[in-house]
Design an enzyme around this catalytic site. Structure first.
Site, PDB file in Angstrom:
ATOM      1  N   GLY A  15       0.836  -1.208   0.000  1.00  5.90           N
ATOM      2  CA  GLY A  15       0.000   0.000   0.000  1.00  5.90           C
ATOM      3  C   GLY A  15       0.865   1.249   0.000  1.00  5.90           C
ATOM      4  N   ARG A  76       1.172  -4.975  -5.780  1.00  6.31           N
ATOM      5  CA  ARG A  76       1.331  -6.237  -5.051  1.00  6.31           C
ATOM      6  C   ARG A  76       1.621  -7.280  -6.127  1.00  6.31           C
ATOM      7  NH1 ARG A  76      -2.894  -3.559  -1.922  1.00  6.31           N
ATOM      8  NH2 ARG A  76      -1.968  -3.008   0.084  1.00  6.31           N
ATOM      9  N   ASP A 107       5.558  -5.065   6.130  1.00  8.52           N
ATOM     10  CA  ASP A 107       6.093  -6.391   6.465  1.00  8.52           C
ATOM     11  C   ASP A 107       6.169  -7.331   5.260  1.00  8.52           C
ATOM     12  OD1 ASP A 107       6.635  -5.982   9.110  1.00  8.52           O
ATOM     13  OD2 ASP A 107       4.735  -6.789   9.849  1.00  8.52           O
ATOM     14  N   ASP A 133       2.018  -0.553  11.791  1.00  9.67           N
ATOM     15  CA  ASP A 133       1.942  -1.921  12.323  1.00  9.67           C
ATOM     16  C   ASP A 133       3.218  -2.739  12.085  1.00  9.67           C
ATOM     17  OD1 ASP A 133       1.673  -2.112   9.593  1.00  9.67           O
ATOM     18  OD2 ASP A 133       0.073  -3.601   9.643  1.00  9.67           O
TER      19      ASP A 133
END
Ligand code: ADP
Ligand code: F6P
Length: 324
Positions: A15, A76, A107, A133
């Protein structure tokens, strides 16, 4: 002896996040200052596999520090999760003389970076995600802009919610992580904050609190709902039916990912991008740049990915105290 890096590739993956351009700019300019060439890899790992690779100069990143999104585009790429895709990626890097890569993403992107590193391409991750995150770091590029964008939008919803004496459910981004919801909940003075890490699905509790709040004289009732819980529209219908109070749902969506990066995002992105180049210049690989305890540091990618992070309980408890 440390391998000398001659050409660095830079890509953005997963993203997008405001401040990614500032990070790209920092990589380009820090590398050029060290006499290292830079190549921009378009569309993340997908562009690498398609050999969408461009030469970058210092001026390639002029007028970008203030721009949201990513000038390199992002994607992606399922093919890159396979061993064949990764081997092809490493081979393409060698073909283009790329002996170091900076991967700006989350991540998932770091997992890919670890794979490239294992295949002999020195790779460094820079944390870029609005979700905050990534466990190894207290800051991720894009979070500050995203929470400020969401906060402004929620203030506006609050005005109309108060005028109509309604209940408002406002959904913010965060599929797995409730940091945006928690921060907006505190900053916007929400009556309730629903976090993927904490919400137990007890809608009756929400309904009881809305009724109590109305009895206390509260003119609005703001519920910040994280994307990971979702179902804001149906929740609004059920709450209206149970309380008799008009209830509306607003999903803020991808507006939270765009816009001019804040000062904080530009500065963190610039320092992290430049640090990534320093690590590559020192011959390091398989590291993630992070911000921890007031300092910019770096961690082994696999160690970073194994770390866990949770919503700070004390902050969550304070948010609840404020909504009484
Ligand atoms: P983020 O980097 O924001 O967490 P994703 O989880 O969507 O975003 O990952 C971005 C991309 O990173 C994926 O589309 C894929 O190309 C690559 N990636 C994710 N997981 C792996 C993996 N285990 N091995 C190799 N590449 C991966
Ligand atoms: O990781 C950032 C993020 O915006 C999450 O908060 C959200 O769940 C996800 O990306 C949405 O991604 P997409 O671009 O596929 O809608």
């Amino acid at each position: 002896m440390a391998k000398t890096v001659k050409t660095i590739g830079v890509l953005t993956s997963g993203g997008d996040a405001p401040g990614m351009n500032a990070a790209i700019r920092a990589v380009v300019r820090a590398a050029i200052a060290k006499g290292i060439k830079v190549k921009g890899i378009m569309r993340g790992y997908a562009g690498l596999l398609q050999e969408e690779i461009i030469d970058m100069e210092g001026t390639s990143v002029s007028d970008t520090i203030n721009r949201g999104g990513t000038i390199l585009y992002t994607a992606r790429c399922t093919e890159f999760t396979t061993a064949e895709g990764q081997a092809l990626g490493a081979e393409i890097c060698r073909k283009h003389g790329i002996d170091g890569i900076v991967v700006i993403g989350g991540d998932g992107s770091f997992r890919g970076a670890g794979k490239l590193s294992a295949l002999g391409i020195n790779t460094i991750g820079v944390p870029g995600t609005i979700d905050l995150d990534i466990a190894c770091t207290e800051y991720t590029i894009g979070f500050d802009t995203a929470v400020n964008t969401a906060m402004d939008a929620i203030d506006k919803v609050r005005d109309t919610s108060t005028s109509h004496e309604r209940c408002s459910i406002i959904e913010v981004m965060g599929r797995h992580a409730g940091y945006i919801a928690l921060w907006c909940g505190i900053a916007n003075g929400a009556e309730d904050i629903l976090l993927p890490e904490r919400y137990d699905g007890d809608e009756q509790m929400l309904i009881n609190r809305i009724i109590e709040n109305r009895k206390k004289g509260k003119k609005h009732n703001i519920i910040i709902n994280a994307e990971g819980i979702g179902h804001s529209a149906s929740m609004a219908r059920r709450i209206e039916a149970a309380t008799g109070i008009e209830t509306r749902a607003t999903i803020l969506g991808h507006m939270q990912r765009g816009g001019t990066p804040t000062c904080k995002d530009r500065v963190y992105a610039t320092i992290m991008g430049a640090k990534a180049v320093e690590l590559l210049a020192e011959g390091k690989s398989n590291r993630v740049v992070a911000y921890k305890n007031g300092a910019y540091v770096d961690f082994d990618i696999q160690e970073a990915l194994a770390m866990t992070k949770d919503i700070p309980e004390d902050q969550y408890n304070i948010s609840k105290l404020m909504s009484r």
